[in-house]
Scaffold this motif. Sequence first.
Motif, mmCIF file in Angstrom:
data_model
loop_
_atom_site.group_PDB
_atom_site.id
_atom_site.type_symbol
_atom_site.label_atom_id
_atom_site.label_comp_id
_atom_site.label_asym_id
_atom_site.label_seq_id
_atom_site.Cartn_x
_atom_site.Cartn_y
_atom_site.Cartn_z
ATOM 1 N N TYR A 114 13.395 -0.801 0.901
ATOM 2 C CA TYR A 114 12.135 -1.409 1.322
ATOM 3 C C TYR A 114 12.402 -2.655 2.173
ATOM 4 O O TYR A 114 11.733 -2.887 3.188
ATOM 5 C CB TYR A 114 11.307 -1.771 0.093
ATOM 6 C CG TYR A 114 9.847 -2.060 0.381
ATOM 7 C CD1 TYR A 114 8.892 -1.049 0.319
ATOM 8 C CD2 TYR A 114 9.427 -3.338 0.720
ATOM 9 C CE1 TYR A 114 7.556 -1.309 0.577
ATOM 10 C CE2 TYR A 114 8.091 -3.607 0.996
ATOM 11 C CZ TYR A 114 7.161 -2.590 0.917
ATOM 12 O OH TYR A 114 5.836 -2.850 1.193
ATOM 13 N N ASN A 170 11.241 -3.117 6.170
ATOM 14 C CA ASN A 170 10.357 -4.215 6.546
ATOM 15 C C ASN A 170 11.105 -5.337 7.261
ATOM 16 O O ASN A 170 10.520 -6.044 8.087
ATOM 17 C CB ASN A 170 9.640 -4.750 5.307
ATOM 18 C CG ASN A 170 8.567 -3.817 4.811
ATOM 19 O OD1 ASN A 170 7.429 -3.856 5.266
ATOM 20 N ND2 ASN A 170 8.923 -2.945 3.877
ATOM 21 N N ASN A 200 4.392 -7.918 2.286
ATOM 22 C CA ASN A 200 5.018 -6.613 2.050
ATOM 23 C C ASN A 200 6.052 -6.692 0.935
ATOM 24 O O ASN A 200 6.132 -5.805 0.069
ATOM 25 C CB ASN A 200 5.677 -6.094 3.331
ATOM 26 C CG ASN A 200 4.654 -5.631 4.348
ATOM 27 O OD1 ASN A 200 3.508 -5.349 4.013
ATOM 28 N ND2 ASN A 200 5.050 -5.572 5.615
ATOM 29 N N ARG A 226 4.285 -7.018 -2.319
ATOM 30 C CA ARG A 226 3.819 -5.698 -2.758
ATOM 31 C C ARG A 226 4.960 -4.912 -3.398
ATOM 32 O O ARG A 226 4.772 -4.251 -4.418
ATOM 33 C CB ARG A 226 3.247 -4.941 -1.554
ATOM 34 C CG ARG A 226 2.495 -3.665 -1.926
ATOM 35 C CD ARG A 226 1.845 -3.052 -0.693
ATOM 36 N NE ARG A 226 0.813 -3.925 -0.141
ATOM 37 C CZ ARG A 226 0.903 -4.578 1.004
ATOM 38 N NH1 ARG A 226 2.005 -4.469 1.741
ATOM 39 N NH2 ARG A 226 -0.073 -5.337 1.443
#
Length: 213
Positions: free
Chosen positions: A110, A114, A136, A139
């Motif tokens: 992730y 990102n 992000n 999250r």
Amino acid sequence: MSQFPNLSEFLPQLLAGMVVNFEIAFIALIIGLVLGGLLCLLSLSGGVFKVIVAALVGVMRAAPTFVVMFFLLNAIPRGTAITFGEMSIGLAPSPLMAVALSLVPYSASYVVDNGIEAVMQLRRGSMLGALLFLPNITRAFFVLVMSSSTGAAIGVTEGISVILRAAAPMTSLADKMMLFAIGILCFGLTLQLGFFLMRRLQSQLGRYAVPAG
């Protein structure tokens, strides 16, 4: 006779379990940021490194958390250690650390996705676009918190396991639903507060990033 737990006893146990969830998620995120940051830099360097990182990230995305967790618990026998004189360092991960490490593949992949996007936004001159990295990652942290409930399968006393243990002897469906609602409320309020604070941070940083016209 109601089997609903005494809230004065249940809530402190639930909050203590939630602390474990956040601890696991925090460890997984920190390791993921370090590993993902290194992979992001390699990918941005281009050439063969970009291909290797893309393949590695693809494998990490597909890695089943349960499989990784049980592999980590059984790959190194309990009690295995390296001895330096009178100092001994254990190599076998604790159940809590095994859960955290099993979440690192998701966390790192992730961060790579990102992180690359954030750098591309910076190269385009969009500081606001790059700052989307913060919500992000927040999250992702929330996902890690909820995914840390897999620790219940190996005896880690986290929030979900506390709820399930309290619900096990209950025969009333209404009581169970009420108990689950309390758990959802505790997790939900905590996570929403964290996301609100991160949004505020993003907003404040955005004001400094974009000069007033």
